[in-house]
Scaffold this motif. Structure first.
Motif, PDB file in Angstrom:
ATOM      1  N   VAL A 307       0.830  -1.203   0.000  1.00  0.00           N
ATOM      2  CA  VAL A 307       0.000   0.000   0.000  1.00  0.00           C
ATOM      3  C   VAL A 307       0.868   1.258   0.000  1.00  0.00           C
ATOM      4  O   VAL A 307       0.599   2.225  -0.721  1.00  0.00           O
ATOM      5  CB  VAL A 307      -0.956   0.015   1.207  1.00  0.00           C
ATOM      6  N   LEU A 308       1.942   1.252   0.787  1.00  0.00           N
ATOM      7  CA  LEU A 308       2.810   2.428   0.859  1.00  0.00           C
ATOM      8  C   LEU A 308       3.491   2.711  -0.476  1.00  0.00           C
ATOM      9  O   LEU A 308       3.648   3.867  -0.869  1.00  0.00           O
ATOM     10  CB  LEU A 308       3.863   2.239   1.953  1.00  0.00           C
ATOM     11  N   LEU A 309       3.888   1.666  -1.188  1.00  0.00           N
ATOM     12  CA  LEU A 309       4.523   1.878  -2.492  1.00  0.00           C
ATOM     13  C   LEU A 309       3.511   2.372  -3.527  1.00  0.00           C
ATOM     14  O   LEU A 309       3.843   3.171  -4.397  1.00  0.00           O
ATOM     15  CB  LEU A 309       5.200   0.591  -2.970  1.00  0.00           C
ATOM     16  N   LYS A 310       2.266   1.912  -3.411  1.00  0.00           N
ATOM     17  CA  LYS A 310       1.226   2.447  -4.302  1.00  0.00           C
ATOM     18  C   LYS A 310       0.966   3.923  -3.995  1.00  0.00           C
ATOM     19  O   LYS A 310       0.790   4.735  -4.906  1.00  0.00           O
ATOM     20  CB  LYS A 310      -0.061   1.630  -4.154  1.00  0.00           C
ATOM     21  N   LEU A 311       0.934   4.243  -2.702  1.00  0.00           N
ATOM     22  CA  LEU A 311       0.797   5.653  -2.321  1.00  0.00           C
ATOM     23  C   LEU A 311       2.004   6.455  -2.802  1.00  0.00           C
ATOM     24  O   LEU A 311       1.880   7.607  -3.217  1.00  0.00           O
ATOM     25  CB  LEU A 311       0.659   5.782  -0.806  1.00  0.00           C
ATOM     26  N   GLY A 312       3.186   5.832  -2.744  1.00  0.00           N
ATOM     27  CA  GLY A 312       4.393   6.484  -3.233  1.00  0.00           C
ATOM     28  C   GLY A 312       4.327   6.755  -4.727  1.00  0.00           C
ATOM     29  O   GLY A 312       4.752   7.825  -5.201  1.00  0.00           O
ATOM     30  N   ARG A 313       3.786   5.807  -5.462  1.00  0.00           N
ATOM     31  CA  ARG A 313       3.621   6.022  -6.911  1.00  0.00           C
ATOM     32  C   ARG A 313       2.644   7.159  -7.181  1.00  0.00           C
ATOM     33  O   ARG A 313       2.895   8.023  -8.028  1.00  0.00           O
ATOM     34  CB  ARG A 313       3.109   4.732  -7.570  1.00  0.00           C
ATOM     35  N   LEU A 314       1.530   7.183  -6.441  1.00  0.00           N
ATOM     36  CA  LEU A 314       0.560   8.277  -6.564  1.00  0.00           C
ATOM     37  C   LEU A 314       1.237   9.610  -6.257  1.00  0.00           C
ATOM     38  O   LEU A 314       1.083  10.593  -6.996  1.00  0.00           O
ATOM     39  CB  LEU A 314      -0.607   8.042  -5.600  1.00  0.00           C
ATOM     40  N   ALA A 315       2.006   9.620  -5.160  1.00  0.00           N
ATOM     41  CA  ALA A 315       2.702  10.844  -4.756  1.00  0.00           C
ATOM     42  C   ALA A 315       3.663  11.312  -5.834  1.00  0.00           C
ATOM     43  O   ALA A 315       3.701  12.504  -6.186  1.00  0.00           O
ATOM     44  CB  ALA A 315       3.463  10.590  -3.445  1.00  0.00           C
ATOM     45  N   GLN A 360     -21.109  15.785  -1.995  1.00  0.00           N
ATOM     46  CA  GLN A 360     -20.703  14.574  -1.291  1.00  0.00           C
ATOM     47  C   GLN A 360     -19.668  13.754  -2.074  1.00  0.00           C
ATOM     48  O   GLN A 360     -19.553  12.543  -1.900  1.00  0.00           O
ATOM     49  CB  GLN A 360     -21.928  13.702  -0.975  1.00  0.00           C
ATOM     50  N   LYS A 361     -18.937  14.429  -2.951  1.00  0.00           N
ATOM     51  CA  LYS A 361     -17.849  13.755  -3.658  1.00  0.00           C
ATOM     52  C   LYS A 361     -16.608  13.772  -2.779  1.00  0.00           C
ATOM     53  O   LYS A 361     -16.412  14.661  -1.960  1.00  0.00           O
ATOM     54  CB  LYS A 361     -17.575  14.443  -4.998  1.00  0.00           C
ATOM     55  N   THR A 362     -15.771  12.752  -2.957  1.00  0.00           N
ATOM     56  CA  THR A 362     -14.616  12.585  -2.091  1.00  0.00           C
ATOM     57  C   THR A 362     -13.331  13.015  -2.792  1.00  0.00           C
ATOM     58  O   THR A 362     -13.114  12.688  -3.955  1.00  0.00           O
ATOM     59  CB  THR A 362     -14.480  11.111  -1.659  1.00  0.00           C
ATOM     60  N   VAL A 363     -12.509  13.759  -2.075  1.00  0.00           N
ATOM     61  CA  VAL A 363     -11.170  14.085  -2.554  1.00  0.00           C
ATOM     62  C   VAL A 363     -10.172  13.528  -1.550  1.00  0.00           C
ATOM     63  O   VAL A 363     -10.496  13.290  -0.389  1.00  0.00           O
ATOM     64  CB  VAL A 363     -10.957  15.612  -2.717  1.00  0.00           C
ATOM     65  N   TYR A 364      -8.955  13.317  -2.025  1.00  0.00           N
ATOM     66  CA  TYR A 364      -7.911  12.718  -1.200  1.00  0.00           C
ATOM     67  C   TYR A 364      -6.665  13.594  -1.264  1.00  0.00           C
ATOM     68  O   TYR A 364      -6.412  14.273  -2.263  1.00  0.00           O
ATOM     69  CB  TYR A 364      -7.551  11.314  -1.710  1.00  0.00           C
ATOM     70  N   CYS A 365      -5.876  13.546  -0.200  1.00  0.00           N
ATOM     71  CA  CYS A 365      -4.599  14.247  -0.218  1.00  0.00           C
ATOM     72  C   CYS A 365      -3.729  13.704   0.909  1.00  0.00           C
ATOM     73  O   CYS A 365      -4.217  13.041   1.833  1.00  0.00           O
ATOM     74  CB  CYS A 365      -4.786  15.756  -0.054  1.00  0.00           C
ATOM     75  N   PHE A 366      -2.433  13.955   0.804  1.00  0.00           N
ATOM     76  CA  PHE A 366      -1.539  13.657   1.915  1.00  0.00           C
ATOM     77  C   PHE A 366      -1.713  14.758   2.948  1.00  0.00           C
ATOM     78  O   PHE A 366      -2.073  15.889   2.611  1.00  0.00           O
ATOM     79  CB  PHE A 366      -0.096  13.563   1.425  1.00  0.00           C
ATOM     80  N   VAL A 367      -1.453  14.447   4.212  1.00  0.00           N
ATOM     81  CA  VAL A 367      -1.737  15.422   5.260  1.00  0.00           C
ATOM     82  C   VAL A 367      -0.849  16.658   5.131  1.00  0.00           C
ATOM     83  O   VAL A 367      -1.147  17.701   5.701  1.00  0.00           O
ATOM     84  CB  VAL A 367      -1.613  14.820   6.671  1.00  0.00           C
TER      85      VAL A 367
END
Length: 517
Positions: A307-315, A360-367
């Motif tokens: 999961v962290l590497l997938k998040l890393g790819r997204l980042a 009610q749409k969702t957005v995502y971000c790193f903190v």
């Protein structure tokens, strides 16, 4: 419910980190005044100095721009400040992104985003004193075209959100309305200087406010004093604590390390601190971080590795594009299933957050942007150690072909080419990413994150070659901002010779000056 009650509810609570972390606090209870400078660059519009209509506020990520907007809005809603403003209308670009391809009139936009204004008419807007706040220009995915000849002067006329915003800022729509825009410096050039009447900058905490932050955060006076003392011993940490969000990250790590049986030296560099931050968040899921045996970090990372590497790819992919907000399709392209519980459990709830905005749409971000930059560097380093040639070739020079058998595949050459890419960036959006890459090359940080990074040859000879490469790049041909980042990279790789040379030079200059006097 009227607009003041609605805005008060929206702004009175804030969070450090994520909503899931349960760190919500009353804004008025934790708000510390920020250091804000006011001035005008040479390019800013000075034709109408007596009437300030459009204000652009700059500030690096996490320095407190949104907190300042929330505090301003809350004070207005509670009737404490700026009561000459009849109506304050707050928008965030992360919400506007969701309708970037749709047609709205400005009046419709108000009705949709602020339902309490459903009964407001075009005639009322024309006669009252309005303040529009657009927060987070750096999060925008709109194509703001200020030189489009489409002119709008009617608040009931439909058009794209891009055209609505540009006409409002240019003064074609509601010419008497005030406009306040916040942005990171790298994205601020989306607003041409001729349409900005005043430029301000949020510069974060002064030295005294840094100490106040830590003393307010910890009831244990001895603990806060130890943390403050340690920060003062590290030039890097002390400088970065000017940024409030960085204070939160630092507090999280040092609190854990000083209140557990954690052994080892406290972090002094940025990469060291963020490596520990990732481990602290992982520990909160598994409660194994403080066992103290050498393999513990590897064990901790292994379960969350995928999961962290997938998040890393997204980042990484979105750092290159300049995006800091993500939507469901962005996650899916990186192999992250938004329905998987793993995305919202454990370490992910502390470094990655989701929030529902309009419709009610969702957005995502790193903190924080720096966490995105850190994970992007972790992902890139992982690609290097695992010989992911496609990612490396796409990122680095197109005429360079990565080969495990080529001398170009050495660590120092990998770092050199990443630095060259960073130096070509006009807005410095890869600066911190490259600092982290250099820090991750050290054996100490690789030991902490080995489950994510893999192994590479980082012998003293190779590290020295990397140091020499950085010093060679620091020439008159690069800008002062890029030159400063070269110094930062040297610090991350534990070379302080340049800083010592500068200190010796300053001492010599002072001595000569004293002798002259």
């Amino acid at each position: 419910m009227n607009i003041t009650i609605s805005l008060k509810r929206r702004c009175e609570h804030v969070t450090e980190g994520t909503d899931e972390a349960g760190s919500g606090s009353l804004l008025n209870r934790i708000y510390t005044e920020l250091y804000i400078t006011e001035g005008q660059s040479e390019e800013v519009n000075t034709q109408h100095e007596k009437h300030i209509r459009v204000v652009l506020t700059n500030g690096v990520a996490g320095v407190g721009k949104t907190f300042s907007v929330q505090k301003f809005t809350l004070d207005w809603a509670e009737g404490l400040e700026n009561q000459d403003v009849s109506l304050l209308i707050l928008f965030s670009f992360r919400e506007l992104n969701l309708i970037k391809d749709e047609q709205y009139s400005l009046l419709m936009l108000l009705h949709v985003f602020h339902p309490t204004l459903q009964k407001v008419t075009a005639e009322q807007l024309a006669v009252c004193k309005l303040l529009f706040i657009f927060d987070g220009l750096d999060e925008s995915r709109l194509s703001l075209d200020f030189y489009n000849r489409e002119v709008l002067s009617d608040v009931t006329q439909k058009s794209s959100v891009n055209v609505l915003l540009t006409n409002l800022i240019k003064g074609n729509l509601l010419p008497s309305a005030l406009v306040w825009i916040t942005s990171r410096p790298a994205a601020a050039n989306q607003i041409p200087p001729e349409y900005v009447d005043r430029l301000t900058e949020v510069q974060g905490f002064t030295d005294a406010q840094k100490e106040e932050y830590f003393r307010r955060r910890f009831s244990d006076e001895d603990l806060s004093s130890r943390i403050i003392s340690h920060i003062k011993t590290s030039r890097t940490l002390h400088i970065m604590c000017q940024i409030p969000v960085f204070c939160w990250i630092t507090a999280t790590v040092l609190d854990h390390m000083l209140t557990t049986d954690q052994r080892g030296e406290l972090p002094k560099t940025l990469t060291d601190l963020y490596s520990h931050f990732l481990l602290v968040q992982t520990k909160r899921k598994k409660q194994k971080y403080d066992e103290g045996h050498e393999t513990s970090p590897q064990e901790l990372m292994e379960a969350d590795r995928e999961v962290l590497l997938k998040l890393g790819r997204l980042a990484f992919e979105h750092l290159e594009k300049g995006n800091i907000m993500f939507y469901q399709e962005d996650l899916e392209q990186c192999g992250l299933d938004v329905t998987e519980a793993s995305v919202y459990s454990g370490v992910c709830t502390e470094i990655f957050k989701r929030e529902c905005v309009i419709f009610q749409k969702t957005v995502y971000c790193f903190v924080h942007l720096s966490i995105q930059e850190f994970l992007a560097a972790v992902y890139m380093f992982h690609c290097y150690t695992n010989k992911n040639t496609k990612v490396l070739e796409d990122f680095q020079e197109k005429d360079w072909r990565y080969s495990r058998y080529s001398s170009d595949s050495s660590l120092d050459n990998f770092l050199r080419r990443a630095m060259q890419k960073s130096l070509k960036s006009e807005n410095g959006h890869l600066d911190l990413f490259v600092r982290f890459l250099h820090g991750l090359s050290l054996e100490t940080n690789q030991r902490l994150l080995r489950g994510l990074l893999g192994q590479t040859d980082n012998s003293p000879e190779i590290i020295q070659r990397a140091i020499n490469n950085l010093k060679e790049m620091n020439s008159d041909k690069i800008s002062p901002e890029r030159s400063i980042n070269v110094f930062h990279c040297l610090t991350e790789i534990n070379d302080h010779s340049v800083h010592q040379e500068i200190q010796e030079f300053l001492k010599s200059e002072n001595k000569i000056r004293e002798e002259t006097l």
